[in-house]
Design a protein around this motif. Structure first.
Motif, PDB file in Angstrom:
ATOM      1  N   PRO A 193      45.940  29.751  46.784  1.00  0.00           N
ATOM      2  CA  PRO A 193      46.281  31.089  46.043  1.00  0.00           C
ATOM      3  C   PRO A 193      47.695  30.882  45.363  1.00  0.00           C
ATOM      4  O   PRO A 193      48.417  30.095  45.660  1.00  0.00           O
ATOM      5  CB  PRO A 193      46.388  31.844  47.463  1.00  0.00           C
ATOM      6  CG  PRO A 193      46.548  31.131  48.454  1.00  0.00           C
ATOM      7  CD  PRO A 193      45.881  29.857  48.200  1.00  0.00           C
ATOM      8  N   ARG A 203      38.235  29.759  48.413  1.00  0.00           N
ATOM      9  CA  ARG A 203      38.220  29.333  49.968  1.00  0.00           C
ATOM     10  C   ARG A 203      37.083  29.808  50.558  1.00  0.00           C
ATOM     11  O   ARG A 203      36.506  30.848  50.401  1.00  0.00           O
ATOM     12  CB  ARG A 203      39.341  30.228  50.554  1.00  0.00           C
ATOM     13  CG  ARG A 203      40.610  29.654  50.284  1.00  0.00           C
ATOM     14  CD  ARG A 203      41.929  30.588  50.824  1.00  0.00           C
ATOM     15  NE  ARG A 203      41.781  31.960  50.524  1.00  0.00           N
ATOM     16  CZ  ARG A 203      42.121  32.436  49.196  1.00  0.00           C
ATOM     17  NH1 ARG A 203      42.596  31.467  48.368  1.00  0.00           N
ATOM     18  NH2 ARG A 203      42.015  33.494  48.883  1.00  0.00           N
ATOM     19  N   GLY A 261      44.536  39.260  42.771  1.00  0.00           N
ATOM     20  CA  GLY A 261      43.643  38.622  42.280  1.00  0.00           C
ATOM     21  C   GLY A 261      43.181  37.123  42.896  1.00  0.00           C
ATOM     22  O   GLY A 261      42.413  36.134  42.220  1.00  0.00           O
ATOM     23  N   ASN A 262      43.648  36.902  44.066  1.00  0.00           N
ATOM     24  CA  ASN A 262      43.322  35.686  44.865  1.00  0.00           C
ATOM     25  C   ASN A 262      41.972  35.568  45.476  1.00  0.00           C
ATOM     26  O   ASN A 262      41.479  35.003  46.412  1.00  0.00           O
ATOM     27  CB  ASN A 262      44.147  35.223  45.399  1.00  0.00           C
ATOM     28  CG  ASN A 262      45.388  34.406  44.605  1.00  0.00           C
ATOM     29  OD1 ASN A 262      45.210  33.439  44.118  1.00  0.00           O
ATOM     30  ND2 ASN A 262      46.459  35.104  44.612  1.00  0.00           N
ATOM     31  N   LEU A 263      41.205  36.892  45.401  1.00  0.00           N
ATOM     32  CA  LEU A 263      39.735  37.079  46.369  1.00  0.00           C
ATOM     33  C   LEU A 263      38.707  37.329  45.222  1.00  0.00           C
ATOM     34  O   LEU A 263      37.787  37.886  45.540  1.00  0.00           O
ATOM     35  CB  LEU A 263      39.990  38.498  47.032  1.00  0.00           C
ATOM     36  CG  LEU A 263      40.108  38.226  48.690  1.00  0.00           C
ATOM     37  CD1 LEU A 263      39.899  39.493  49.322  1.00  0.00           C
ATOM     38  CD2 LEU A 263      39.082  37.026  49.202  1.00  0.00           C
ATOM     39  N   SER A 264      38.930  36.379  44.108  1.00  0.00           N
ATOM     40  CA  SER A 264      37.637  36.647  43.185  1.00  0.00           C
ATOM     41  C   SER A 264      37.624  35.358  42.320  1.00  0.00           C
ATOM     42  O   SER A 264      38.464  34.505  42.502  1.00  0.00           O
ATOM     43  CB  SER A 264      37.852  37.707  42.324  1.00  0.00           C
ATOM     44  OG  SER A 264      39.187  37.669  41.770  1.00  0.00           O
ATOM     45  N   GLY A 293      36.748  34.112  46.144  1.00  0.00           N
ATOM     46  CA  GLY A 293      37.856  33.600  45.850  1.00  0.00           C
ATOM     47  C   GLY A 293      37.151  32.103  46.317  1.00  0.00           C
ATOM     48  O   GLY A 293      36.118  31.798  46.758  1.00  0.00           O
ATOM     49  N   ASN A 350      37.040  41.792  43.028  1.00  0.00           N
ATOM     50  CA  ASN A 350      37.858  42.763  42.669  1.00  0.00           C
ATOM     51  C   ASN A 350      37.491  43.577  41.560  1.00  0.00           C
ATOM     52  O   ASN A 350      37.619  44.854  41.523  1.00  0.00           O
ATOM     53  CB  ASN A 350      39.257  42.324  42.897  1.00  0.00           C
ATOM     54  CG  ASN A 350      39.734  41.095  41.759  1.00  0.00           C
ATOM     55  OD1 ASN A 350      38.550  40.667  41.150  1.00  0.00           O
ATOM     56  ND2 ASN A 350      40.790  40.658  41.643  1.00  0.00           N
ATOM     57  N   MET A 368      45.953  39.120  49.162  1.00  0.00           N
ATOM     58  CA  MET A 368      45.215  38.294  48.289  1.00  0.00           C
ATOM     59  C   MET A 368      44.186  38.987  47.302  1.00  0.00           C
ATOM     60  O   MET A 368      44.174  38.926  46.167  1.00  0.00           O
ATOM     61  CB  MET A 368      44.248  37.195  49.231  1.00  0.00           C
ATOM     62  CG  MET A 368      44.683  36.325  50.059  1.00  0.00           C
ATOM     63  SD  MET A 368      45.801  35.276  48.878  1.00  0.00           S
ATOM     64  CE  MET A 368      46.916  34.681  50.118  1.00  0.00           C
ATOM     65  N   TYR A 369      43.686  40.138  47.724  1.00  0.00           N
ATOM     66  CA  TYR A 369      42.983  41.085  47.082  1.00  0.00           C
ATOM     67  C   TYR A 369      43.726  41.707  45.888  1.00  0.00           C
ATOM     68  O   TYR A 369      43.600  41.726  44.617  1.00  0.00           O
ATOM     69  CB  TYR A 369      42.414  42.103  47.958  1.00  0.00           C
ATOM     70  CG  TYR A 369      41.468  43.090  46.922  1.00  0.00           C
ATOM     71  CD1 TYR A 369      40.077  42.674  46.813  1.00  0.00           C
ATOM     72  CD2 TYR A 369      41.927  44.178  46.378  1.00  0.00           C
ATOM     73  CE1 TYR A 369      39.579  43.561  45.933  1.00  0.00           C
ATOM     74  CE2 TYR A 369      41.204  44.986  45.601  1.00  0.00           C
ATOM     75  CZ  TYR A 369      40.021  44.625  45.194  1.00  0.00           C
ATOM     76  OH  TYR A 369      39.135  45.304  44.429  1.00  0.00           O
ATOM     77  N   ALA A 370      45.118  42.217  46.204  1.00  0.00           N
ATOM     78  CA  ALA A 370      45.828  42.916  45.290  1.00  0.00           C
ATOM     79  C   ALA A 370      46.239  41.711  44.141  1.00  0.00           C
ATOM     80  O   ALA A 370      46.552  42.195  42.872  1.00  0.00           O
ATOM     81  CB  ALA A 370      47.183  43.473  46.014  1.00  0.00           C
ATOM     82  N   GLY A 401      43.949  32.420  53.584  1.00  0.00           N
ATOM     83  CA  GLY A 401      44.993  31.803  52.281  1.00  0.00           C
ATOM     84  C   GLY A 401      46.378  31.973  52.849  1.00  0.00           C
ATOM     85  O   GLY A 401      47.225  31.875  51.886  1.00  0.00           O
ATOM     86  N   SER A 411      31.793  36.371  44.134  1.00  0.00           N
ATOM     87  CA  SER A 411      32.840  35.534  44.693  1.00  0.00           C
ATOM     88  C   SER A 411      33.875  35.978  45.466  1.00  0.00           C
ATOM     89  O   SER A 411      34.436  37.509  45.142  1.00  0.00           O
ATOM     90  CB  SER A 411      33.411  34.718  43.648  1.00  0.00           C
ATOM     91  OG  SER A 411      34.701  34.019  43.928  1.00  0.00           O
TER      92      SER A 411
END
Lengths: 243, 243
Positions: B73, A220, B240-243, A218, A177, B236-238, B100, A216
């Protein structure tokens, strides 16, 4: 409303002329004169048309309105995937076209398990899947699907984009992100994802040397057919193309 | 590293005891004493263990380290889907677990084409798909999959979340990214998506009356099995769970 793609040259003088497979499709849909359809030139422009005549070999429709296709994202995303096994390619193509990808390329790398003798032979079938998905999801272009050869070639293609990103599942990586938000004004994005076994460490290092962001997604672990659609969705979300 | 889920009560006194299907799996993997594995309690905690003994009926492993599962997440997303045809449910479950989601529920609504006599019968199979996907993607919980009955019940479930969202493809809608960014601090999110034919207008109106955000996901029309994973990815992106 039914949606078709035809070459731009067949729209002239306020009339759209369809032949072959698309004309056949109009007949299968049992459309009658007076009914409306959208004919897209495949370059992002929609022609709203009214059916005038549906003959055995040819369909004629009057152009009512010409508008930019509202479904085309403002950012052009090229997806580059390490060739997966079996029909996962088909799934990747269908979902990435729906999600808004502009181009989908497959390549060969260290851990590609499936190495068909001639992946080029599959390109025609891949392209048909992209066309079907583009029609169904209302896209203004038919994203190109192609075989791009070896990993080095994929890196070269990625480097021609303003924001090139490689998804990697371990080691020292940037946050996806942060990278996407930092490159929000980029008009061209490349997303490289690996095959079933992921990338070898030396391959991730090669990408870094080329100035590609190694990111990355995340903690998962995403399947090789899931990562591309998640990546495209993240870019679309960040650039305001998901609302 | 191999990953297993077991009930929390089987970890005690610094030892983890596995029986049944999981013990069988350890043997199938031909694991030897001294090898490491992760045993997860299914509640978000990972136990890094070292194999001590793998008998026919029982596996014993020593607990080396206890850590919160890094893949979980920070936001709990419940996905509510209008029941689609055929095995699209399986696809939705697998991809949403990878992306997630915390819970996946299916419901019946106006345009559900598939109305199996007893969808409840499928719950056990659905749950196994979720477990497999949770193991493969390194999740710290096994997301619950269930049948939740009629649309009204789905609305009720959604309303118990801090940020309830319904994806709708036409009419007056809020922008998905504005809604998600506006509710970034929400710890519980519900995402309602429709079946093949989408929602009837009165169903979208019902959701609005209930205070559920009716959102657009962009101008591209997503298949019913694509919308849930795109929605979960956006959240997830918004957050912060995609990084």
């Amino acid at each position: 409303m039914p949606r078709f793609f035809i070459a731009g040259t067949n729209i002239m003088g306020g009339m759209a002329i369809m032949r072959g497979r698309d004309a056949e499709h109009v007949r299968v849909l049992r459309m009658r004169p007076g009914e409306d359809m959208i004919i897209c030139d495949g370059k992002g422009t929609d022609y709203k048309c009214r059916l005038v005549k549906a003959d055995k070999d040819q369909v004629e429709a009057e152009v009512i309105e010409v508008v930019p296709c509202p479904a085309e994202p403002t950012v052009s995303v090229t997806v580059l995937c390490g060739l997966p096994k079996g029909d996962k390619t088909d799934y990747i193509i269908q979902k990435c076209v729906e999600a808004g990808a502009g181009r989908i390329l497959f390549f060969n790398c260290d851990r590609c398990i499936a190495k068909p003798d001639e992946p080029r032979k599959k390109v025609e079938r891949w392209q048909r899947i992209a066309e079907e998905a583009a029609k169904q999801s209302g896209r203004g272009i038919i994203p190109e699907v192609d075989w791009c050869g070896e990993y080095v070639e994929a890196l070269n293609v990625a480097m021609s984009h303003e924001l090139p990103i490689l998804m990697y599942e371990k080691g020292d990586r940037e946050a996806l992100n942060a990278v996407i938000d930092g490159g929000k004004d980029a008009k061209t994005v490349a997303l490289i994802t690996g095959p079933e076994g992921g990338f070898a460490e030396y391959e991730a290092d090669m990408a870094k040397v080329c100035g590609i962001h190694v990111c990355s997604m995340g903690e998962r672990i995403l399947r090789c057919e899931t990562a591309p659609v998640v990546g495209v969705t993240a870019v679309m979300y960040a650039t305001g193309n998901l609302s």
